[in-house]
Design an enzyme around this catalytic site. Structure first.
Site, short mmCIF file in Angstrom:
data_model
loop_
_atom_site.label_atom_id
_atom_site.label_comp_id
_atom_site.label_asym_id
_atom_site.label_seq_id
_atom_site.Cartn_x
_atom_site.Cartn_y
_atom_site.Cartn_z
CG HIS A 199 56.30 -86.35 88.09
ND1 HIS A 199 56.65 -86.09 89.42
CD2 HIS A 199 56.16 -86.16 87.06
CE1 HIS A 199 56.20 -84.50 88.80
NE2 HIS A 199 56.31 -84.84 87.64
CG HIS A 255 59.86 -82.35 84.15
ND1 HIS A 255 59.96 -82.91 85.07
CD2 HIS A 255 58.41 -81.73 84.43
CE1 HIS A 255 58.85 -82.76 86.29
NE2 HIS A 255 57.77 -82.58 85.59
CG ASP A 263 55.75 -84.34 83.38
OD1 ASP A 263 55.90 -84.48 84.07
OD2 ASP A 263 54.95 -82.88 83.06
CG HIS A 308 49.59 -82.97 83.43
ND1 HIS A 308 50.26 -84.99 82.56
CD2 HIS A 308 49.87 -82.87 83.57
CE1 HIS A 308 51.86 -84.70 84.03
NE2 HIS A 308 51.34 -82.90 84.36
#
Length: 299
Positions: free
Chosen positions: A78, A227, A231, A254
Site C-alpha cells: 500500500h 483496490h 495492490d 500478489h
C-alpha cells in the site's frame, strides 16, 4: 520523461498493522537521488535497511513482504503504491515494527524535484505469467496503464473491469481511496493464521454472504477491482523503477504480480532502459537496474 522526485519534508504517523493488529510508528523521510525506496527497521539496533526490490521479496499470505538477513517488513504494497502513484522515486520509510501501518500522509509531505532524470523500463515485447485462469501480461505501449479484471461469486462484486491510466491525479482520485476487502466467512480462519488482526470496518470492506457490513457503503461501485489495481501498482514498484507499458491482469494476486516482475527482469530482451537523455539497450542496464537475485527463501 521527468526528473527524479522525493518528498519535500518528513512525515510521521502512528497506525495499526492490518494483519498484526499492533500499533506501529512510521516516518517517511526525503531520500537522495538514485536511493530508490528503502525500508528501515528502527526497532532493531542496527537499523536494518531493506530495499524495495523483487530480490528481497519473501513468501507471505495476502500481502507483499520484503526482507534481508531474517528481518522482514510486511504489507508493503500500500505504501509502495502510494509512492509510485504519486511519482516519488526516492524515499526512506522508517518503521518500528515488522509490519507497516494502515495510514495516510504522503500527500502532506509534498514533492520535491531532484537534479537527475528518472529512468524508465520500456517494454518492447510482451511478457506473461499465468496460473490456471489467473494471468498477468505486460505489453508494449506508449504510456503506462493497468487494466484489471476480477470475478467473484458474490452479489456485491461479480465481474468488475477497470482501466487505470497512470498519473498522480488519476491515482489520487481513482485508486487511492479504494479499500482492501475480505469475506466474513474467512475472518476466523485468518485470525487462526495470525492475519487480519488489525482489520476493521474503518479500513476494510467486509462482505457477508449476500451483502456488505460497512454502514458507509462503497466509495465506488467497483471499489474492489480498484483496490486490486492499487495492490498491483505497489507490487510492480519492486521492479526498482517505473515501467512504460500496458498491464493486463485477470483474477490475479500478489504472488502472480511478483512472478511477472521476476520474469520481466529475467528477460532483458523484452525491454529497454529509457531516460531523459538516452535509450539504452537491455544488455547495458546492469549498471542501473538492481540485478535479479534468486533467494532460497523464495523457492
Amino acid at each position: 520523461m521527468r526528473q527524479q522526485q522525493t518528498i519535500s519534508r518528513a512525515v510521521r504517523c502512528t497506525g495499526i498493522g492490518l494483519h498484526s493488529g499492533r500499533r506501529v510508528s512510521l516516518a517517511l523521510l526525503p531520500a537522495p537521488r538514485d536511493a530508490g525506496i528503502v525500508f528501515i527497521r528502527k526497532d532493531i539496533d542496527s537499523g536494518v535497511r531493506v530495499d524495495a526490490l523483487i530480490k528481497n521479496i519473501r513468501p507471505a499470505l495476502l500481502s507483499t513482504v520484503v526482507g534481508v538477513d531474517g528481518v522482514q517488513i510486511q504489507t508493503t504494497e500500500h505504501v509502495l503504491a502510494a509512492a509510485t502513484g504519486l511519482g516519488i522515486d526516492n524515499l526512506y520509510i522508517e518503521v518500528d515494527a515488522p509490519e507497516l501501518p494502515v495510514m495516510d500522509g504522503i500527500l502532506e509531505a509534498g514533492i520535491a524535484t531532484q537534479e537527475r532524470h528518472r529512468s524508465f523500463l520500456k517494454i518492447v515485447r510482451p511478457v506473461k505469467v499465468s496460473d490456471g485462469e489467473k494471468s498477468v501480461t505486460i505489453r508494449p505501449a506508449s504510456l503506462s496503464s493497468i487494466t484489471y479484471t476480477i470475478d467473484y461469486d458474490h452479489p456485491m462484486i461479480r465481474r468488475q473491469d477497470y482501466r487505470y491510466r497512470d498519473s498522480p491525479e488519476a491515482f489520487v482520485s481513482e485508486i487511492a481511496p479504494a479499500r482492501t476487502f475480505g469475506f466474513l466467512r474467512e475472518v476466523e480462519a485468518l485470525w487462526d493464521a495470525g492475519l487480519g488482526l488489525g482489520g476493521s470496518l474503518q479500513n476494510t470492506l467486509i462482505l457477508s454472504d449476500d451483502g456488505l457490513l460497512n454502514e458507509d457503503g462503497l466509495r465506488f461501485s467497483d471499489e474492489f477491482v480498484r483496490h486490486k489495481i492499487l495492490d498491483l501498482i505497489g507490487d510492480m514498484a519492486l521492479l526498482g523503477l517505473p515501467f512504460i507499458g500496458e498491464v493486463l491482469a485477470v483474477r490475479s494476486g500478489h504472488a502472480l504480480h511478483a512472478r511477472l516482475v521476476d520474469k520481466i527482469l529475467e528477460s532483458p530482451e523484452n525491454w529497454i532502459m529509457v531516460s531523459g537523455d538516452m535509450v539504452m539497450p537491455a544488455g547495458r542496464v546492469a549498471q542501473l537496474v538492481p540485478t535479479y537475485v534468486s533467494s532460497p527463501e523464495r523457492g
